[in-house]
Design an enzyme around this catalytic site. Structure first.
Site, PDB file in Angstrom:
ATOM      1  CD1 TRP B 329      -2.841   1.333   0.842  1.00  0.00           C
ATOM      2  CD2 TRP B 329      -1.338   2.454   2.131  1.00  0.00           C
ATOM      3  NE1 TRP B 329      -3.337   2.855   1.226  1.00  0.00           N
ATOM      4  CE2 TRP B 329      -2.343   3.366   1.790  1.00  0.00           C
ATOM      5  CE3 TRP B 329      -0.368   2.895   2.891  1.00  0.00           C
ATOM      6  CZ2 TRP B 329      -2.619   4.501   2.580  1.00  0.00           C
ATOM      7  CZ3 TRP B 329      -0.406   4.121   3.428  1.00  0.00           C
ATOM      8  CH2 TRP B 329      -1.431   4.992   3.220  1.00  0.00           C
ATOM      9  CG  HIS B 330       3.501   2.255   3.397  1.00  0.00           C
ATOM     10  ND1 HIS B 330       2.903   1.329   3.954  1.00  0.00           N
ATOM     11  CD2 HIS B 330       3.460   3.615   4.011  1.00  0.00           C
ATOM     12  CE1 HIS B 330       2.401   1.991   5.231  1.00  0.00           C
ATOM     13  NE2 HIS B 330       2.631   3.344   5.399  1.00  0.00           N
ATOM     14  N   GLY B 331       3.942   1.847  -1.309  1.00  0.00           N
ATOM     15  CA  GLY B 331       4.456   2.036  -2.587  1.00  0.00           C
ATOM     16  C   GLY B 331       4.523   0.624  -3.397  1.00  0.00           C
ATOM     17  CG  PHE B 529       3.511   6.439   0.969  1.00  0.00           C
ATOM     18  CD1 PHE B 529       4.690   5.892  -0.052  1.00  0.00           C
ATOM     19  CD2 PHE B 529       4.045   7.044   1.930  1.00  0.00           C
ATOM     20  CE1 PHE B 529       5.708   5.950   0.137  1.00  0.00           C
ATOM     21  CE2 PHE B 529       5.068   6.760   2.289  1.00  0.00           C
ATOM     22  CZ  PHE B 529       6.206   6.466   1.454  1.00  0.00           C
TER      23      PHE B 529
END
Lengths: 367, 529
Positions: B329-331, B529
Site C-alpha cells: 500500500w505504501h509503494g 503513498f
C-alpha cells in the site's frame, strides 16, 4: 472565552513583533551583503554566508559599486585577484571581482554582459580555464563555426524575483541563522568572507591548513581534478568539429565588449604542477595546447589581449610535502587556486609598468 | 497545495475558515458544507486539476454504492448487499490497482520473464491510496449498517475535507460527519481556533524545521548506495538514522497540522501518532505509528481474514499477509513489500516471544528499567533496519547500506575530525577506524541533528500529551507502563498547554520559526503513498 481571546491576541502580537525584529536584525547584519548595509567592525564586517548566495548577491553588489574595471571568471580569479590591491592604477578604479565559483564560460559571459549595462565600465580582466571548455562532446550540438548559433543572453530581471529575493533576505530562518553566524564569525580567526568588492580572501582554507596540513587540500583537489579530467568523452571540440558552444559563447561576449569599446584582457589562470601533471596523465596535453591556440585566435579577432600564466616556473612547483601543519605555500592554496600574492604578480605584468619581476609569471600571447 | 506553503497558510486557510463560518451564519449548514467541499476540491486541484476528475468519479460511484448498501441493509436483502459490496470493492481496488500498480506489475513481469512489455507511464493521482481506503471502509461500514449517508454533499465532505484528504488521518464516516451536524458547529469558537493554531504550529515546526532540517543528511547516503557506493559504518548509520527521524517528524508533523486545521473548524480527527519510537515492542510500535492505517488494516483486513480466531499458524499467516499488503500500500515496489514482510516477521517473533515467556518459561520475566531499555533498543534497531528498505530505491541499495551499517565496509571518520580528536582517534584507530577526506562539518552536523531529534522523539511528550487538557483528538492512546519508555517522565506535567500568555508567546515563536523556514518548500514524504 476571555482567556482564549487574550491567547490569540498575544500570539498575533508576538508574531508581528518577531517579523519586525527579524527584519531589523537581518537588515542590520546583512549576512549576504544583499542590502549594502554599512559593514560594522565587530558586528558584520566579515560575511561568511555571502559565499552561499554569490549568484544572487554579486550582480546587486556590482551594480552598487558601478565599476570601471571588472574581473570575470570562476573561483580562481575570485580568490586570486584582489580588487583592493594597491597595484591597480587610479584610472582603473573602482574594480569589482565578478568571479563566480563553479560558473562555466557561458555563465561567466552572462555576468559580463550584465555589467555591460554600466556606463562606467572600461576594462575587463577575464580569467579563463581549460576545464571550463572541456565537456562530453560525443553528441555535439554546436560543431562548426560557420553554423554556430549560441546566444548568450542575460536573463531579464523580474520584479517578482527581486521581491522574492528581498523577502528571503529579510524574512527567512536561513537569513536569521546566517546573521547570527555572521556576528559570531567576527571573532573567529579564519571565517570565510567576501569583501565589498567581490574578492574572496580564502581565509577558510586556514583551519584545514592549521589542523590537518596543506597537503590535505592538495590531496582532495587532486582527487577531484583527476575524477573530472578522466571523465568519459571529455573533449575540447567534437570529432570532426572545429568549434564548440563554449568557444562561441566566449567569442560572442568578447564581440559585445568590443562593440562597446571596452578593453578586454583575457588570461589563462596559473596551475600548480600537480594540476598540469594530471592534464598530461589524462592524455589531454595536446588538447590543452590546442585550446590556447583557439583562445589566441579569438583574442586576435576580437581585439583582446591574451596572457598565459600556465607556463611552469618555480612558483608553481612548490612542494607541499615538506610543509608542517600550520605552514602554507607562498603562491598556491591548492593545485587549482592561486593565492593573492601570485595574483599580484600577474596583475603587475598585465597592468604593465608596476613592479618589476625578475622571473616573469606569464607571457603575453596576443598583445 | 501544501500545508507548508505561504499560499496555504496566509491565503487559503484563512479564506476557507472565514468563508465557512460566514456562510454558515448567514445561509445555514448546507451552503457552508458546500463551501467546504468546493474549497477542498480547489485545494486538491491546485496540484493538477485533472486529478479532480478521478476523485469526483470515485466519490459519485461510491456514494451511489453506499446508498444502495444502506438501503439493502435496511431491507435485509443480504445477497444484494453482498453483491454491491463486492462490486464496490472491485471498483475501488481496481482503480487503485490500475493507477498505482500497473507499471509495477509490468516491470516485474519483464524482470522475471525477460519480456519487454511496455506501457505508457501511468501518473499516480495524488492521495489515491488514502481516499480509496477511506471509501472502502465506508462501504464496508454501510453494508454492516454501521453508517449511512444520503446526501452527496455530506459524503463529498467526508471524502474531501481538506485537512485529511491528502495523507490522512484515515477517518470513518461516523467519526467526522456527525461533528458537522452538532448544534453550534457553525459558530466560530476562539477555543477551537486557539487549540487548532497551536497544534498546527507544532506540526508545521516538526515538518519545516525538524524533518526538512535533517533530510539533507539522509538523501546523500541513500543516493550514494543507489549509485553503487559502499557507505562506511558512520556514514551509513548517519543516513539511516537521519531518515528514521525525517520520516517520523515529517509524517507526524503532517498529522498534527491536519488535526490542528480540522480543530480550527471545530472538528476533532483521530490520533495518528503517539511517540512510536518510545515503544518497547514492535506490536506497540504499530499501535503508535500511523494509527489510523493500522486500525484500517486490522479491522478490514486482518480481522476479515480471521485474525487470531483459527489458531496460531493461521494467525501468523494473517499477520504476514496484512503486513505484506500494508507494505505494498505504501509503494509499488519490492522494497516496500520487503519492508512489510520484515515487519510481518517482527510481529510474528513478537507474538511468539510473548507466548513463549507466558506459557513456556517457568519463572516470571522481570519488568524493570533494564529490561524495558533492552526491549526498546531492540525495537528501535529493527525499526531503523526496516526504514532502510522503505527509503532505498532498490534492493541493491538497501543491502549496500545495511552492509555499511553492520561494519562490512569498514569505519572511517573525516580527517578534519581525526586531526582534532587527538588521543580519542588513537583509541578509535585501534578498533580499526580509519580516516577519509569527507567534510568534517557535515559529519558533525548530521550527528548533532540526529542527537537532537533522538532526544525530542524519545524524551519529550508528544503533541497529544502537551494538549491533553483540551482533548485534541477523538480518542487518545491507552497503554501499559511497560509498553514504552519514558526517560523524562518528570517533564510531562510541566509541558501541558493552557491558554496563557507565556504559551501564546512560545507558540508564536515556534510558528514564526516554522513560517520563516518555508523558503525552500518540500513535499511531504507520505504524499507519494
Amino acid at each position: 472565552m476571555h482567556l482564549y481571546a487574550r491567547y490569540i491576541r498575544t500570539l498575533l502580537l508576538t508574531a508581528v513583533a518577531v517579523l519586525f525584529f527579524v527584519a531589523g536584525f537581518t537588515l542590520t547584519i546583512d549576512p549576504y551583503g544583499y542590502f549594502g548595509t554599512p559593514r560594522i567592525t565587530g558586528l558584520s564586517r566579515i560575511k561568511p554566508a555571502s559565499a552561499t548566495r554569490n549568484r544572487t548577491v554579486k550582480p546587486i553588489a556590482m551594480a552598487r559599486i558601478n565599476p570601471r574595471t571588472l574581473i570575470l571568471g570562476n573561483s580562481r580569479p575570485e580568490v586570486g585577484l584582489d580588487p583592493a590591491s594597491p597595484i591597480w592604477p587610479k584610472a582603473k578604479r573602482p574594480i569589482y571581482n565578478f568571479g563566480i565559483p563553479g560558473a562555466g564560460v557561458s555563465e561567466q559571459g552572462r555576468y559580463g554582459l550584465l555589467a555591460l549595462s554600466k556606463q562606467s565600465l572600461r576594462f575587463v580582466y577575464w580569467g579563463v580555464d581549460f576545464v571550463d571548455f572541456m565537456a562530453d562532446r560525443r553528441s555535439m550540438k554546436y560543431c562548426n563555426r560557420s553554423s554556430a548559433t549560441v546566444k548568450v543572453v542575460v536573463p531579464k530581471s523580474s520584479t517578482w524575483k527581486r521581491l522574492k529575493d528581498t523577502t528571503l533576505a529579510l524574512w527567512s530562518l536561513r537569513a536569521v541563522l546566517d546573521s547570527v553566524w555572521t556576528v559570531l564569525s567576527q571573532y573567529r580567526p579564519y571565517s570565510a568572507n567576501r569583501t565589498m568588492l567581490g574578492f574572496n580572501p580564502a581565509r577558510d582554507y586556514w583551519p584545514t591548513i592549521v589542523a590537518e596540513g596543506q597537503g590535505v587540500l592538495f590531496k582532495e583537489k587532486n582527487a577531484e581534478v583527476r575524477k573530472r579530467l578522466f571523465g568519459q568523452g571529455l573533449m575540447l571540440v567534437g570529432k570532426g568539429c572545429n568549434w564548440s558552444s563554449d568557444f562561441e559563447a566566449l567569442n560572442e561576449v568578447l564581440e559585445a565588449f568590443k562593440a562597446k569599446g571596452i578593453h578586454v584582457v583575457l588570461f589563462i589562470n596559473p596551475y600548480h604542477v600537480d594540476y598540469l601533471n594530471i592534464i598530461r596523465e589524462a592524455g589531454l596535453w595536446q588538447q590543452f595546447q590546442t585550446w590556447k591556440n583557439y583562445l589566441a585566435e579569438i583574442a586576435r579577432e576580437t581585439g583582446s589581449e591574451l596572457w598565459d600564466f600556465s607556463k611552469l616556473d618555480p612558483r608553481k612547483q612548490e612542494n607541499v610535502e615538506t610543509l608542517r601543519r600550520g605552514q602554507a605555500l607562498q603562491w598556491f592554496w591548492e593545485p587549482a587556486h592561486y593565492r593573492r600574492a601570485l595574483g599580484r604578480l600577474m596583475l603587475s605584468q598585465m597592468l604593465d609598468g608596476f613592479d618589476s619581476i625578475d622571473v616573469p609569471v606569464g607571457v603575453r600571447l596576443v598583445p | 497545495m501544501l500545508f507548508n506553503s505561504y499560499e496555504f497558510v496566509l491565503l487559503f486557510l484563512p479564506a476557507a475558515w472565514i468563508g465557512y463560518f460566514m456562510i454558515g451564519n448567514r445561509k445555514g449548514r448546507e451552503p457552508a458544507i458546500a463551501w467546504l467541499v468546493a474549497a477542498s476540491l480547489f485545494f486538491y486541484g491546485w496540484w493538477n486539476p485533472i486529478y479532480l476528475v478521478l476523485l469526483v468519479i470515485s466519490m459519485l460511484v461510491n456514494f451511489l454504492l453506499g446508498e444502495s448498501l444502506s438501503r439493502s441493509h435496511e431491507r435485509q436483502t443480504k445477497r444484494r448487499n453482498r453483491r454491491v459490496l463486492v462490486l464496490g470493492l472491485a471498483f475501488n481496488l481496481g482503480l487503485l490497482a490500475y493507477f498505482k500498480y500497473t507499471n509495477f506489475f509490468i516491470s516485474s513481469v519483464d524482470a522475471a520473464l525477460g519480456t519487454t512489455f511496455n506501457l505508457e507511464h501511468i501518473v499516480l493521482p495524488l492521495a489515491i491510496s488514502f481516499f480509496t481506503f477511506q471509501q472502502v471502509a465506508y462501504l464496508v461500514d454501510a453494508s454492516r449498517g454501521m453508517t449511512k449517508e444520503y446526501s452527496f454533499s455530506h459524503y463529498a465532505l467526508f471524502v474531501t475535507f481538506f485537512p485529511q484528504l491528502i495523507a490522512g488521518p484515515i477517518v470513518h464516516h461516523g467519526e467526522m460527519l456527525p461533528q458537522f451536524a452538532r448544534r453550534g458547529a457553525l459558530r466560530p469558537r476562539l477555543a477551537h481556533l486557539s487549540v487548532g493554531i497551536t497544534i498546527f504550529a507544532i506540526g508545521l515546526f516538526k515538518k519545516a524545521v525538524l524533518a526538512d532540517g535533517v533530510a539533507v543528511y539522509a538523501t546523500p547516503v541513500f543516493d550514494s548506495a543507489l549509485h553503487g557506493g559502499d557507505p562506511n559504518f558512520f556514514f551509513a548509520w548517519s543516513g539511516a538514522l537521519a531518515y528514521t527521524f525525517q520520516l517520523y517528524f515529517d509524517f507526524s508533523g503532517y498529522s498534527d497540522m491536519a488535526i490542528g486545521i480540522a480543530r480550527m473548524f471545530g472538528i476533532r480527527l483521530p490520533l495518528n501518532f503517539f511517540s512510536p519510537y518510545k515503544s518497547t515492542s514492535i506490536a506497540e510500535f504499530w499501535r503508535r505509528w500511523h494509527m489510523t492505517l493500522s486500525r484500517f488494516l486490522r479491522d478490514y483486513l486482518y480481522i476479515s481474514m480471521g485474525g487470531s480466531r483459527h489458531g496460531s499458524t493461521r494467525r501468523y499467516f494473517n499477520l504476514m499477509t496484512t503486513m505484506l499488503l500494508g507494505g505494498l500500500w505504501h509503494g509499488a515496489g519490492w522494497t516496500f513489500v520487503a519492508w512489510g514482510g520484515l515487519h510481518g516477521f517482527y510481529l510474528i517473533v513478537n507474538h511468539f516471544w510473548r507466548w513463549f515467556v507466558e506459557t513456556v518459561v517457568p519463572w516470571h520475566m522481570p519488568n524493570n528499567r533494564l529490561t524495558r531499555a533492552v526491549a526498546w533498543a531492540l525495537t528501535f534497531l529493527v525499526v531503523v533496519i526496516g526504514w532502510v528498505f522503505f527509503r532505498a530505491e532498490s534492493f541493491d541499495a538497501a543491502l549496500r547500506l545495511l552492509a555499511g551499517m553492520f561494519g562490512m565496509n569498514g569505519a572511517s571518520i573525516p580527517n578534519a575530525i581525526a586531526a582534532r580528536a587527538g588521543n580519542v582517534f588513537d583509541a578509535l584507530s585501534y578498533l580499526g577506524v580509519t580516516v577519509d577526506y569527507s567534510s568534517g562539518t557535515r559529519f558533525l552536523k548530521s550527528y548533532f541533528w540526529i542527537g537532537v531529534l533522538f532526544i525530542a522523539s524519545i524524551a519529550l511528550p508528544n503533541s497529544c500529551e502537551i494538549m491533553r487538557r483540551v482533548r485534541p483528538v477523538l480518542s487518545g492512546h491507552r497503554c501499559a507502563p511497560e509498553d514504552a519508555i519514558e526517560p523524562l517522565r518528570l517533564l510531562k506535567p510541566l509541558l501541558v498547554w493552557q491558554p496563557s500568555r507565556i504559551a501564546a508567546i512560545l507558540i508564536a515563536l515556534v510558528a514564526m520559526t516554522a513560517l520563516l523556514s518555508l523558503s525552500e518548500i518540500t513535499e511531504f514524504l507520505y504524499f507519494q503513498f
